[in-house]
Write an enzyme that holds these catalytic residues in place. Structure first.
Site, PDB file in Angstrom:
ATOM      1  CB  CYS A 255     -77.575  77.488  25.935  1.00 17.62           C
ATOM      2  SG  CYS A 255     -76.540  76.421  24.932  1.00 17.62           S
TER       3      CYS A 255
ATOM      4  CB  CYS B 106     -80.956  73.843  19.541  1.00 16.71           C
ATOM      5  SG  CYS B 106     -79.719  75.121  19.197  1.00 16.71           S
TER       6      CYS B 106
HETATM    7  N1  DGL Z   1     -78.367  77.468  21.383  1.00 17.66           N
HETATM    8  C1  DGL Z   1     -77.735  76.314  21.899  1.00 17.66           C
HETATM    9  C2  DGL Z   1     -78.750  75.298  22.448  1.00 17.66           C
HETATM   10  O1  DGL Z   1     -79.839  75.668  22.841  1.00 17.66           O
HETATM   11  C3  DGL Z   1     -76.688  75.581  21.121  1.00 17.66           C
HETATM   12  C4  DGL Z   1     -76.022  76.104  19.931  1.00 17.66           C
HETATM   13  C5  DGL Z   1     -74.571  75.675  19.879  1.00 17.66           C
HETATM   14  O2  DGL Z   1     -74.266  74.565  19.405  1.00 17.66           O
HETATM   15  O3  DGL Z   1     -73.765  76.451  20.360  1.00 17.66           O
HETATM   16  O4  DGL Z   1     -78.475  74.131  22.520  1.00 17.66           O
END
Ligand code: DGL
Length: 261
Positions: A73, A183
């Protein structure tokens, strides 16, 4: 979790795009994937909240016997990776938007970055641009609501289409020829992003680089291999609902257990 699993976590199911790359490169490891869907989206939460939550998750995963941790993430990396690295004794692999490879690839000198508000506001991202973008222009486009819409409505849905119309157009208008998927949810909609950009624009995602880094870290620590290719999925959210989203995104049904770190 099987002892000696590689633990992977994200705010939700975006990190499955990273897990896909990990399993492609290291198919014999066992994996424990944790989706913190109870607190999705991280992108709209405070840095302090994500740091505390990240620390707690990392500690609980280490206690459960994880041999390494992948922070799948970008938002959690920006807010919590430093604190987690300082506190945890196991190898940590984190990811950040691919500004550095984008700077090597761009010909137009305009790089687009799609990411959460929290990632783009972080000092870590500012540093990444200062240190690695060189002379190029970086257009940082925050995408509030996108990760959540992908999970709630599915990639191929009118709410996701509408958000992508709004977020991708400024990058196309500015002449970006490389667009960084900053993301881990966004690879699920890479085709839809590409369809909104001129032909020939490169989309960059960091899954494979993370897999190579995990391999290096496990190997350096003498921890490579020893699993059976098993995958377990857990979530802090409602398991049945999360299982339905996993099936839609991952393409196969996987059991999801409830787990609160
Ligand atoms: N999947 C997450 C990232 O790579 C973020 C998604 C969220 O806002 O929770 O930043």
């Amino acid at each position: 979790m099987n002892p000696n699993s590689v633990a992977v976590f994200d705010s939700g199911l975006g990190g499955l795009t990273v897990l896909h790359a990990l399993r492609a490169r290291l198919p014999h490891e066992d994996y424990f994937y944790f989706a913190d869907t109870r607190f999705l989206p991280y992108g709209d939460r405070s840095e302090a909240f994500i740091r505390e939550r990240g620390l707690r998750i990392a500690e609980a995963l280490a206690e459960r016997g994880a041999k390494a941790l992948v922070i799948a993430c970008n938002t959690a990396t920006a807010a919590a990776a430093e604190a987690i690295r300082a506190a945890a004794a196991l190898p940590i692999v984190a990811l950040e938007p691919g500004v550095k490879p984008a700077a090597a690839l761009t010909r137009s000198g305009v790089i687009g970055v799609l990411a959460t508000t929290r990632t783009l506001d972080s000092s870590r991202f500012q540093r990444l641009v200062t240190d690695h973008a060189g002379p190029h222009r970086v257009l940082a486009q925050a995408c509030p609501g996108l990760a959540e819409a992908i999970e709630t409505h599915g990639p191929d849905s009118p709410p996701v289409e509408r958000l992508l119309d709004a977020f991708v157009a400024p990058l196309a208008d500015a002449g970006a020829d490389v667009v960084v998927l900053g993301c881990t949810h966004y690879p699920w909609v890479a085709g839809m992003i590409a369809a909104r950009l001129p032909a020939g624009v490169t989309l960059l995602d960091t899954g494979e680089a993370v897999a190579r880094q995990l391999e290096r870290r496990l190997s350096a620590a003498g921890l490579l291999g020893g699993g059976a290719g098993q995958l377990r999925v857990a979530s802090s959210g409602a398991p049945a609902q999360v299982a339905a989203t996993v099936a839609r995104l991952w393409g196969t049904k996987l059991p999801v257990e409830h787990w609160e770190p």
